[in-house]
Design a protein around this motif. Structure first.
Motif, PDB file in Angstrom:
ATOM      1  N   TYR A  32       0.807  -1.193   0.000  1.00  0.00           N
ATOM      2  CA  TYR A  32       0.000   0.000   0.000  1.00  0.00           C
ATOM      3  C   TYR A  32       0.848   1.253   0.000  1.00  0.00           C
ATOM      4  O   TYR A  32       1.921   1.297   0.600  1.00  0.00           O
ATOM      5  N   TRP A  33       0.317   2.286  -0.615  1.00  0.00           N
ATOM      6  CA  TRP A  33       0.906   3.618  -0.504  1.00  0.00           C
ATOM      7  C   TRP A  33       0.247   4.263   0.705  1.00  0.00           C
ATOM      8  O   TRP A  33      -0.966   4.296   0.809  1.00  0.00           O
ATOM      9  N   MET A  34       1.065   4.766   1.631  1.00  0.00           N
ATOM     10  CA  MET A  34       0.560   5.300   2.888  1.00  0.00           C
ATOM     11  C   MET A  34       0.805   6.802   2.965  1.00  0.00           C
ATOM     12  O   MET A  34       1.714   7.324   2.311  1.00  0.00           O
ATOM     13  N   GLY A  35       0.020   7.459   3.798  1.00  0.00           N
ATOM     14  CA  GLY A  35       0.211   8.887   3.928  1.00  0.00           C
ATOM     15  C   GLY A  35      -0.257   9.437   5.265  1.00  0.00           C
ATOM     16  O   GLY A  35      -1.014   8.799   5.991  1.00  0.00           O
ATOM     17  N   TRP A  36       0.240  10.606   5.576  1.00  0.00           N
ATOM     18  CA  TRP A  36      -0.223  11.403   6.715  1.00  0.00           C
ATOM     19  C   TRP A  36      -0.855  12.682   6.169  1.00  0.00           C
ATOM     20  O   TRP A  36      -0.263  13.363   5.334  1.00  0.00           O
ATOM     21  N   LEU A  37      -2.031  12.963   6.652  1.00  0.00           N
ATOM     22  CA  LEU A  37      -2.727  14.191   6.300  1.00  0.00           C
ATOM     23  C   LEU A  37      -3.171  14.864   7.576  1.00  0.00           C
ATOM     24  O   LEU A  37      -3.251  14.239   8.625  1.00  0.00           O
ATOM     25  N   ARG A  38      -3.440  16.162   7.501  1.00  0.00           N
ATOM     26  CA  ARG A  38      -3.875  16.886   8.686  1.00  0.00           C
ATOM     27  C   ARG A  38      -4.927  17.907   8.339  1.00  0.00           C
ATOM     28  O   ARG A  38      -5.013  18.368   7.189  1.00  0.00           O
ATOM     29  N   GLN A  39      -5.723  18.247   9.338  1.00  0.00           N
ATOM     30  CA  GLN A  39      -6.715  19.303   9.179  1.00  0.00           C
ATOM     31  C   GLN A  39      -6.745  20.129  10.445  1.00  0.00           C
ATOM     32  O   GLN A  39      -7.087  19.622  11.522  1.00  0.00           O
ATOM     33  N   GLY A  40      -6.326  21.374  10.313  1.00  0.00           N
ATOM     34  CA  GLY A  40      -6.324  22.286  11.439  1.00  0.00           C
ATOM     35  C   GLY A  40      -7.644  23.007  11.573  1.00  0.00           C
ATOM     36  O   GLY A  40      -8.521  22.899  10.702  1.00  0.00           O
ATOM     37  N   PRO A  41      -7.779  23.761  12.663  1.00  0.00           N
ATOM     38  CA  PRO A  41      -9.018  24.514  12.893  1.00  0.00           C
ATOM     39  C   PRO A  41      -9.306  25.474  11.742  1.00  0.00           C
ATOM     40  O   PRO A  41      -8.451  26.282  11.388  1.00  0.00           O
ATOM     41  N   GLU A  42     -10.462  25.339  11.160  1.00  0.00           N
ATOM     42  CA  GLU A  42     -10.907  26.219  10.081  1.00  0.00           C
ATOM     43  C   GLU A  42      -9.946  26.202   8.892  1.00  0.00           C
ATOM     44  O   GLU A  42      -9.791  27.207   8.187  1.00  0.00           O
ATOM     45  N   LYS A  43      -9.294  25.075   8.686  1.00  0.00           N
ATOM     46  CA  LYS A  43      -8.389  24.927   7.548  1.00  0.00           C
ATOM     47  C   LYS A  43      -8.826  23.746   6.698  1.00  0.00           C
ATOM     48  O   LYS A  43      -9.504  22.837   7.174  1.00  0.00           O
ATOM     49  N   TYR A  79       5.143   5.749  10.382  1.00  0.00           N
ATOM     50  CA  TYR A  79       5.569   6.721  11.387  1.00  0.00           C
ATOM     51  C   TYR A  79       5.635   8.138  10.797  1.00  0.00           C
ATOM     52  O   TYR A  79       5.810   8.312   9.593  1.00  0.00           O
ATOM     53  N   LEU A  80       5.533   9.105  11.683  1.00  0.00           N
ATOM     54  CA  LEU A  80       5.794  10.492  11.310  1.00  0.00           C
ATOM     55  C   LEU A  80       6.550  11.145  12.466  1.00  0.00           C
ATOM     56  O   LEU A  80       5.969  11.401  13.524  1.00  0.00           O
ATOM     57  N   GLN A  81       7.827  11.372  12.261  1.00  0.00           N
ATOM     58  CA  GLN A  81       8.650  12.084  13.243  1.00  0.00           C
ATOM     59  C   GLN A  81       8.528  13.573  12.965  1.00  0.00           C
ATOM     60  O   GLN A  81       8.852  14.028  11.870  1.00  0.00           O
ATOM     61  N   MET A  82       8.063  14.316  13.951  1.00  0.00           N
ATOM     62  CA  MET A  82       7.836  15.748  13.788  1.00  0.00           C
ATOM     63  C   MET A  82       8.750  16.507  14.725  1.00  0.00           C
ATOM     64  O   MET A  82       8.630  16.384  15.955  1.00  0.00           O
ATOM     65  N   ASN A  83       9.662  17.272  14.171  1.00  0.00           N
ATOM     66  CA  ASN A  83      10.595  18.087  14.947  1.00  0.00           C
ATOM     67  C   ASN A  83      10.350  19.572  14.689  1.00  0.00           C
ATOM     68  O   ASN A  83       9.693  19.938  13.712  1.00  0.00           O
ATOM     69  N   SER A  84      10.889  20.389  15.560  1.00  0.00           N
ATOM     70  CA  SER A  84      10.761  21.846  15.424  1.00  0.00           C
ATOM     71  C   SER A  84       9.315  22.249  15.175  1.00  0.00           C
ATOM     72  O   SER A  84       9.007  23.025  14.265  1.00  0.00           O
ATOM     73  N   LEU A  85       8.450  21.725  15.991  1.00  0.00           N
ATOM     74  CA  LEU A  85       7.015  21.958  15.794  1.00  0.00           C
ATOM     75  C   LEU A  85       6.660  23.428  15.983  1.00  0.00           C
ATOM     76  O   LEU A  85       7.260  24.129  16.827  1.00  0.00           O
ATOM     77  N   LYS A  86       5.695  23.864  15.202  1.00  0.00           N
ATOM     78  CA  LYS A  86       5.222  25.245  15.230  1.00  0.00           C
ATOM     79  C   LYS A  86       3.733  25.265  15.582  1.00  0.00           C
ATOM     80  O   LYS A  86       3.023  24.283  15.344  1.00  0.00           O
ATOM     81  N   PRO A  87       3.249  26.378  16.112  1.00  0.00           N
ATOM     82  CA  PRO A  87       1.809  26.469  16.415  1.00  0.00           C
ATOM     83  C   PRO A  87       0.936  26.166  15.201  1.00  0.00           C
ATOM     84  O   PRO A  87      -0.145  25.580  15.355  1.00  0.00           O
ATOM     85  N   GLU A  88       1.393  26.515  14.017  1.00  0.00           N
ATOM     86  CA  GLU A  88       0.605  26.253  12.816  1.00  0.00           C
ATOM     87  C   GLU A  88       0.559  24.781  12.439  1.00  0.00           C
ATOM     88  O   GLU A  88      -0.169  24.390  11.528  1.00  0.00           O
ATOM     89  N   ASP A  89       1.321  23.933  13.142  1.00  0.00           N
ATOM     90  CA  ASP A  89       1.230  22.485  12.938  1.00  0.00           C
ATOM     91  C   ASP A  89       0.065  21.879  13.721  1.00  0.00           C
ATOM     92  O   ASP A  89      -0.228  20.694  13.566  1.00  0.00           O
ATOM     93  N   THR A  90      -0.572  22.690  14.552  1.00  0.00           N
ATOM     94  CA  THR A  90      -1.712  22.206  15.327  1.00  0.00           C
ATOM     95  C   THR A  90      -2.806  21.723  14.397  1.00  0.00           C
ATOM     96  O   THR A  90      -3.267  22.459  13.517  1.00  0.00           O
ATOM     97  N   ALA A  91      -3.210  20.466  14.578  1.00  0.00           N
ATOM     98  CA  ALA A  91      -4.207  19.869  13.682  1.00  0.00           C
ATOM     99  C   ALA A  91      -4.544  18.472  14.164  1.00  0.00           C
ATOM    100  O   ALA A  91      -3.847  17.900  15.005  1.00  0.00           O
TER     101      ALA A  91
END
Length: 120
Positions: A32-43, A79-91
């Motif tokens: 399978y092809w896998m993915g990570w997606l996100r949806q932030g507030p009002e985005k 897996y998704l390793q997330m570094n240097s997180l920013k407020p705009e990554d909130t989702a």
């Protein structure tokens, strides 16, 4: 049929790190092809990263250099390793999978999502 269960979300301060995991069912996971997606507030929903069956990755410009997607086919886990997180990554972050080995821009199966909140 594929079932996807995400984990690893939480609340962190800006600059921090989190590692998301997605456990997949189905003995054909490696195809399978896998993915990570996100949806932030009002985005709108945004594709964050994808990982092909052979490990090839793609990233959204907004996360390049900060996020790393990978998969362990032996463990049926993405897996998704997330570094240097920013407020705009909130989702809400979702794991997704295709029904077969090809990705044409649409995923067929989705997890329930895991919330990531980054405070400034």
């Amino acid at each position: 049929q594929v079932q996807l269960i995400e984990s690893g979300g939480g609340s962190v301060q800006a600059g921090g790190s989190l590692r998301l995991s997605c456990a997949a069912s189905g003995d054909r996971y490696s195809l399978y092809w896998m993915g990570w997606l996100r949806q932030g507030p009002e985005k709108e929903r945004e594709e964050v990263a994808t990982v092909g069956s052979g490990g090839m990755t793609t990233y959204a410009d907004s996360v390049k250099g900060r996020f790393t997607a990978s998969r362990d086919n032996a463990k049926n886990t993405l897996y998704l390793q997330m570094n240097s997180l920013k407020p705009e990554d909130t989702a809400m972050y979702y794991c997704a999978s295709t029904r077969g080995p090809y990705y044409t821009g649409t995923f067929d199966y989705w997890g329930q999502g895991t919330q990531v909140t980054v405070s400034s």
